[in-house]
Design a protein around this motif. Structure first.
Motif, PDB file in Angstrom:
ATOM      1  N   SER A   1       1.681  10.505  -0.566  1.00  0.00           N
ATOM      2  CA  SER A   1       1.646  11.821  -0.493  1.00  0.00           C
ATOM      3  C   SER A   1       0.650  12.924  -1.868  1.00  0.00           C
ATOM      4  CB  SER A   1       2.634  11.975  -1.188  1.00  0.00           C
ATOM      5  OG  SER A   1       2.808  10.819  -2.864  1.00  0.00           O
ATOM      6  N   GLY A   2       0.887  13.533  -2.600  1.00  0.00           N
ATOM      7  CA  GLY A   2       0.150  14.594  -3.512  1.00  0.00           C
ATOM      8  C   GLY A   2      -0.073  15.517  -2.881  1.00  0.00           C
ATOM      9  N   THR A   3      -1.581  16.123  -4.472  1.00  0.00           N
ATOM     10  CA  THR A   3      -1.613  16.700  -3.100  1.00  0.00           C
ATOM     11  C   THR A   3      -3.529  17.031  -3.386  1.00  0.00           C
ATOM     12  OG1 THR A   3      -2.263  17.592  -5.673  1.00  0.00           O
ATOM     13  CG2 THR A   3      -0.230  18.249  -5.014  1.00  0.00           C
TER      14      THR A   3
ATOM     15  N   GLY B   1       0.622  -0.876   0.349  1.00  0.00           N
ATOM     16  CA  GLY B   1       0.198   0.376  -0.043  1.00  0.00           C
ATOM     17  C   GLY B   1       0.711   1.341  -0.259  1.00  0.00           C
ATOM     18  N   CYS B   2       2.201   0.795   0.113  1.00  0.00           N
ATOM     19  CA  CYS B   2       3.099   2.603  -0.366  1.00  0.00           C
ATOM     20  C   CYS B   2       3.183   2.711  -1.399  1.00  0.00           C
ATOM     21  CB  CYS B   2       4.218   2.534   0.714  1.00  0.00           C
ATOM     22  SG  CYS B   2       4.158   1.684   2.677  1.00  0.00           S
ATOM     23  N   LYS B   3       4.395   3.788  -1.983  1.00  0.00           N
ATOM     24  CA  LYS B   3       4.029   4.228  -2.694  1.00  0.00           C
ATOM     25  C   LYS B   3       5.914   4.503  -2.604  1.00  0.00           C
ATOM     26  CE  LYS B   3       3.735   8.460  -5.440  1.00  0.00           C
ATOM     27  NZ  LYS B   3       4.017   9.934  -6.239  1.00  0.00           N
ATOM     28  N   VAL B   4       6.226   4.056  -4.273  1.00  0.00           N
ATOM     29  CA  VAL B   4       7.712   3.946  -4.202  1.00  0.00           C
ATOM     30  C   VAL B   4       8.463   4.188  -4.917  1.00  0.00           C
ATOM     31  CG1 VAL B   4       9.886   2.251  -3.824  1.00  0.00           C
ATOM     32  CG2 VAL B   4       7.902   1.748  -2.200  1.00  0.00           C
TER      33      VAL B   4
ATOM     34  N   THR C   1      12.684   5.794  -1.851  1.00  0.00           N
ATOM     35  CA  THR C   1      11.469   6.833  -1.200  1.00  0.00           C
ATOM     36  C   THR C   1      10.445   5.672  -0.790  1.00  0.00           C
ATOM     37  OG1 THR C   1      12.350   8.753  -1.580  1.00  0.00           O
ATOM     38  CG2 THR C   1      10.410   8.400  -0.659  1.00  0.00           C
ATOM     39  N   VAL C   2      10.189   5.685   0.326  1.00  0.00           N
ATOM     40  CA  VAL C   2       8.999   4.811   0.469  1.00  0.00           C
ATOM     41  C   VAL C   2       7.317   5.897   1.470  1.00  0.00           C
ATOM     42  CG1 VAL C   2       8.147   2.956   1.503  1.00  0.00           C
ATOM     43  CG2 VAL C   2      10.318   2.215   1.331  1.00  0.00           C
ATOM     44  N   GLU C   3       6.118   5.677   0.724  1.00  0.00           N
ATOM     45  CA  GLU C   3       5.747   7.183   1.425  1.00  0.00           C
ATOM     46  C   GLU C   3       4.532   5.706   2.302  1.00  0.00           C
ATOM     47  OE1 GLU C   3       5.153   9.425  -1.254  1.00  0.00           O
ATOM     48  OE2 GLU C   3       6.692  10.789  -0.996  1.00  0.00           O
ATOM     49  N   SER C   4       4.096   6.052   3.229  1.00  0.00           N
ATOM     50  CA  SER C   4       3.785   4.993   4.240  1.00  0.00           C
ATOM     51  C   SER C   4       1.746   5.403   3.547  1.00  0.00           C
ATOM     52  CB  SER C   4       3.663   4.805   5.101  1.00  0.00           C
ATOM     53  OG  SER C   4       4.539   3.971   5.855  1.00  0.00           O
ATOM     54  N   PRO C   5       0.899   5.207   3.710  1.00  0.00           N
ATOM     55  CA  PRO C   5      -0.383   5.344   3.654  1.00  0.00           C
ATOM     56  C   PRO C   5      -1.196   5.868   4.834  1.00  0.00           C
ATOM     57  CG  PRO C   5      -0.954   3.294   3.889  1.00  0.00           C
ATOM     58  CD  PRO C   5       0.823   4.264   3.091  1.00  0.00           C
ATOM     59  N   PHE C   6      -1.536   7.171   5.056  1.00  0.00           N
ATOM     60  CA  PHE C   6      -2.396   7.670   5.792  1.00  0.00           C
ATOM     61  C   PHE C   6      -3.167   7.762   5.064  1.00  0.00           C
ATOM     62  CE2 PHE C   6       0.219  10.670   4.028  1.00  0.00           C
ATOM     63  CZ  PHE C   6      -0.534  11.796   3.293  1.00  0.00           C
ATOM     64  N   GLY C   7      -4.819   8.991   6.407  1.00  0.00           N
ATOM     65  CA  GLY C   7      -5.918   8.974   6.087  1.00  0.00           C
ATOM     66  C   GLY C   7      -6.691  10.571   5.718  1.00  0.00           C
ATOM     67  N   VAL C   8      -7.087  10.128   4.590  1.00  0.00           N
ATOM     68  CA  VAL C   8      -7.567  11.957   4.402  1.00  0.00           C
ATOM     69  C   VAL C   8      -9.173  11.984   4.536  1.00  0.00           C
ATOM     70  CG1 VAL C   8      -7.879  14.126   2.871  1.00  0.00           C
ATOM     71  CG2 VAL C   8      -5.263  12.724   3.562  1.00  0.00           C
ATOM     72  N   TYR C   9      -9.695  13.092   4.902  1.00  0.00           N
ATOM     73  CA  TYR C   9     -10.906  13.001   5.199  1.00  0.00           C
ATOM     74  C   TYR C   9     -11.438  14.126   3.837  1.00  0.00           C
ATOM     75  CZ  TYR C   9     -10.950  10.812   9.311  1.00  0.00           C
ATOM     76  OH  TYR C   9     -10.492  10.365  10.415  1.00  0.00           O
ATOM     77  N   LEU C  10     -12.710  13.805   2.774  1.00  0.00           N
ATOM     78  CA  LEU C  10     -13.215  14.144   1.659  1.00  0.00           C
ATOM     79  C   LEU C  10     -14.756  14.319   1.725  1.00  0.00           C
ATOM     80  CD1 LEU C  10     -12.868  15.764  -0.925  1.00  0.00           C
ATOM     81  CD2 LEU C  10     -12.944  12.935  -1.789  1.00  0.00           C
ATOM     82  N   ASN C  11     -15.310  15.312   2.385  1.00  0.00           N
ATOM     83  CA  ASN C  11     -16.537  16.047   1.723  1.00  0.00           C
ATOM     84  C   ASN C  11     -17.510  16.565   1.070  1.00  0.00           C
ATOM     85  OD1 ASN C  11     -16.903  14.954   5.407  1.00  0.00           O
ATOM     86  ND2 ASN C  11     -15.442  17.564   5.262  1.00  0.00           N
ATOM     87  N   ALA C  12     -18.003  15.465   0.510  1.00  0.00           N
ATOM     88  CA  ALA C  12     -18.312  16.192  -1.112  1.00  0.00           C
ATOM     89  C   ALA C  12     -19.577  15.586  -1.356  1.00  0.00           C
ATOM     90  CB  ALA C  12     -17.716  15.452  -2.078  1.00  0.00           C
ATOM     91  N   ASP C  13     -20.715  16.244  -1.758  1.00  0.00           N
ATOM     92  CA  ASP C  13     -22.271  15.400  -2.117  1.00  0.00           C
ATOM     93  C   ASP C  13     -22.681  15.097  -1.119  1.00  0.00           C
ATOM     94  OD1 ASP C  13     -20.998  16.557  -4.363  1.00  0.00           O
ATOM     95  OD2 ASP C  13     -20.381  14.420  -5.092  1.00  0.00           O
ATOM     96  N   GLY C  14     -22.166  15.508   0.074  1.00  0.00           N
ATOM     97  CA  GLY C  14     -23.007  14.658   0.909  1.00  0.00           C
ATOM     98  C   GLY C  14     -22.661  14.154   1.203  1.00  0.00           C
ATOM     99  N   ASN C  15     -21.375  13.374   1.254  1.00  0.00           N
ATOM    100  CA  ASN C  15     -21.188  12.624   1.630  1.00  0.00           C
ATOM    101  C   ASN C  15     -19.590  12.674   2.465  1.00  0.00           C
ATOM    102  OD1 ASN C  15     -22.871  10.342   1.599  1.00  0.00           O
ATOM    103  ND2 ASN C  15     -22.085  10.611  -1.144  1.00  0.00           N
ATOM    104  N   THR C  16     -18.884  11.436   3.204  1.00  0.00           N
ATOM    105  CA  THR C  16     -17.641  11.690   3.808  1.00  0.00           C
ATOM    106  C   THR C  16     -16.865  10.245   3.356  1.00  0.00           C
ATOM    107  OG1 THR C  16     -18.162  13.634   5.537  1.00  0.00           O
ATOM    108  CG2 THR C  16     -16.475  12.086   6.090  1.00  0.00           C
ATOM    109  N   LEU C  17     -15.632  11.279   3.073  1.00  0.00           N
ATOM    110  CA  LEU C  17     -15.012   9.706   2.251  1.00  0.00           C
ATOM    111  C   LEU C  17     -13.603   9.603   3.196  1.00  0.00           C
ATOM    112  CD1 LEU C  17     -16.140  10.714  -1.439  1.00  0.00           C
ATOM    113  CD2 LEU C  17     -17.153   9.135  -0.005  1.00  0.00           C
ATOM    114  N   ASN C  18     -13.378   8.469   3.306  1.00  0.00           N
ATOM    115  CA  ASN C  18     -11.397   8.402   4.156  1.00  0.00           C
ATOM    116  C   ASN C  18     -10.728   8.025   2.867  1.00  0.00           C
ATOM    117  OD1 ASN C  18      -9.650   7.674   5.404  1.00  0.00           O
ATOM    118  ND2 ASN C  18     -11.124   6.904   7.595  1.00  0.00           N
ATOM    119  N   ILE C  19      -9.966   8.756   2.433  1.00  0.00           N
ATOM    120  CA  ILE C  19      -9.460   8.459   1.722  1.00  0.00           C
ATOM    121  C   ILE C  19      -7.551   7.767   2.095  1.00  0.00           C
ATOM    122  CG2 ILE C  19      -8.371   8.895  -0.308  1.00  0.00           C
ATOM    123  CD1 ILE C  19     -11.755   8.811  -1.003  1.00  0.00           C
ATOM    124  N   SER C  20      -7.419   6.602   1.190  1.00  0.00           N
ATOM    125  CA  SER C  20      -5.714   5.771   2.211  1.00  0.00           C
ATOM    126  C   SER C  20      -5.035   7.103   1.038  1.00  0.00           C
ATOM    127  CB  SER C  20      -5.733   5.182   2.295  1.00  0.00           C
ATOM    128  OG  SER C  20      -4.368   4.648   2.331  1.00  0.00           O
ATOM    129  N   ALA C  21      -3.716   8.316   1.319  1.00  0.00           N
ATOM    130  CA  ALA C  21      -3.058   8.087   0.328  1.00  0.00           C
ATOM    131  C   ALA C  21      -2.002   8.351   1.408  1.00  0.00           C
ATOM    132  CB  ALA C  21      -3.768  10.413   0.622  1.00  0.00           C
TER     133      ALA C  21
END
Length: 407
Positions: free
Chosen positions: A172-174, A132-135, A150-170
């Motif tokens: 790195s990135g933007t 699940g990591c980005k290498v 480089t090994v980037e471990s995933p972490f949780g990001v919360y996304l509120n969209a269209d009335g729903n809350t999504l827990n996204i595993s990321a």
């Protein structure tokens, strides 16, 4: 008769030639044998140098000599595996190089010496779980001395969209990358907070705002104006309606902006009058009535009969206007919404009970107000029709004549 001496000579020559031919053949055979023997001494050896293979044709039988012939130099800590090699016959020579690699995990860099051939072998050798990591390299990438993995471990990001809350595993990135990963498509006017180019962090909350712009048309009332006319047949203080005011109507086109379904702004585009309003005309009596004089000629710096320029506002008996709801004025007079017009005013610069003419209409000072009502000529006219009527009548300039000072 045969010449025997001549025949003997021929026989001797033939033997010499045959001997020479035989000798020449022996020489050729010997040369061929030696050449073939030289060829049969060469053989092929496969050299695997830390995962990179090459083949050399050699006569050497010692692995080190074979490597020297291939211009391959061993480091002091490199390992040589000749289990698959047989001198004079071939096979393979395997070199395991000792390389220094740097592994960066979540901003922590570790230095390691490994014999691994590939990046995947490095992880196996160091027992690093990359699920699940980005290498930054594929597992098949050959190891190079000094490389940074480089090994980037995933972490949780919360996304509120269209009335729903999504827990996204990321890992790195933007914010833009997270939006794409979630399959969210942004419309032309949609926006996100934080902005799309913000680097994601663990626990970050990303909000998607859907923006919709609509054009709507709605009918609205047009407030009517009120005008006054002096009527000498009516006593001072009497006001009658000559023409009732009628509200008009107009069709207004708006550009309305909605964010996540809620209206946030509207801008008028056009307006068309459907029905014109009718101006209200009030008749204000100017005929002198029975106003009891009290003999006071001057008070508070003002004189009986004095005329001055003034400014009026309107108020009602509500809490918003008075700060209380019981309707009791500073003079003790009680007012309430819906009562007959008592023609009362509030001001701070004249004694309570004073009577003033405001553009020909008589009003009695019965109440006080804020500091603004202390200015000369400043009055607040009581409106018994209620708060909306007070707002509608608004403010204006007027002429004030002092008819009586005090009760």
């Amino acid at each position: 008769m045969i010449n025997e001496s001549h025949a003997a000579s021929i026989k001797h020559f033939s033997r010499a030639v045959a001997a020479a031919v035989i000798a020449f053949l022996f020489i050729i055979c010997a040369f061929a044998t030696n050449a073939f023997a030289g060829m049969t001494n060469e053989y092929n050896v496969v050299i695997n140098d830390n995962g990179t293979e090459s083949t050399i044709t050699t006569k050497e039988t010692e692995p080190i000599e074979i490597l020297n012939e291939a211009n391959i130099i061993l480091g002091s800590n490199d390992r040589l595996n000749i289990a698959g090699f047989k001198a004079g016959e071939g096979g393979s020579i395997v070199i395991d190089r000792l390389n220094t690699v740097y592994v960066k995990q979540n901003d922590i860099i570790g230095t390691y010496e490994v014999y691994a051939d590939t990046v995947g072998d490095v992880f196996a050798e160091l027992n690093i779980d990359t699920e699940g990591c980005k290498v930054n390299y594929s597992n098949e990438k050959a190891v190079e001395n000094g490389m940074v993995i480089t090994v980037e471990s995933p972490f949780g990001v919360y996304l509120n969209a269209d009335g729903n809350t999504l827990n996204i595993s990321a890992s790195s990135g933007t914010v833009s990358d997270v939006i794409s990963l979630a399959g969210i498509v942004l419309g032309e006017n949609d926006y996100v907070e934080p902005s799309l180019d913000t680097a994601v962090e663990s626990g970050m909350v990303i909000n998607v705002f859907r923006v919709e712009v609509k054009t709507i048309t709605q009918n609205e009332e047009i407030d009517y104006d009120t005008k006054t006319k002096t009527d000498s047949s009516l006593e001072i203080g009497t006001v009658e309606t000559e023409t009732a005011g009628v509200e008009g109507e107009k069709a207004v086109e708006y550009e309305v902006t909605y964010v996540n379904g809620e209206e946030t702004s509207r801008k008028e585009i056009s307006s068309k009058v459907i029905k014109n309003p009718v101006t209200e005309v009030k008749l204000v009596g100017s005929k002198a009535g029975n106003i009891e004089p009290n003999g006071v000629q001057s008070a508070s710096g003002y004189s009986l009969g004095q005329t001055l320029s003034g400014k009026y506002t309107h108020y009602c008996s509500c809490v918003k206007c008075c700060g209380k709801s019981n309707g009791v004025t500073a003079s003790g007079k009680v007012v309430y919404t819906g009562m007959a017009n008592p023609y009362y005013v509030a001001c701070n610069w004249l004694p309570l009970g004073s009577v003033i003419s405001v553009d020909g209409a008589y009003y009695t000072v019965v109440d006080r107000g804020g500091s603004k009502l202390s200015s000369s000529g400043r009055i607040d006219i009581y409106t018994p029709e209620g708060h909306s009527a007070a707002l509608r009548k608004g403010t204006g300039k007027c002429s004030i004549t002092i008819i009586r000072l005090g009760w």
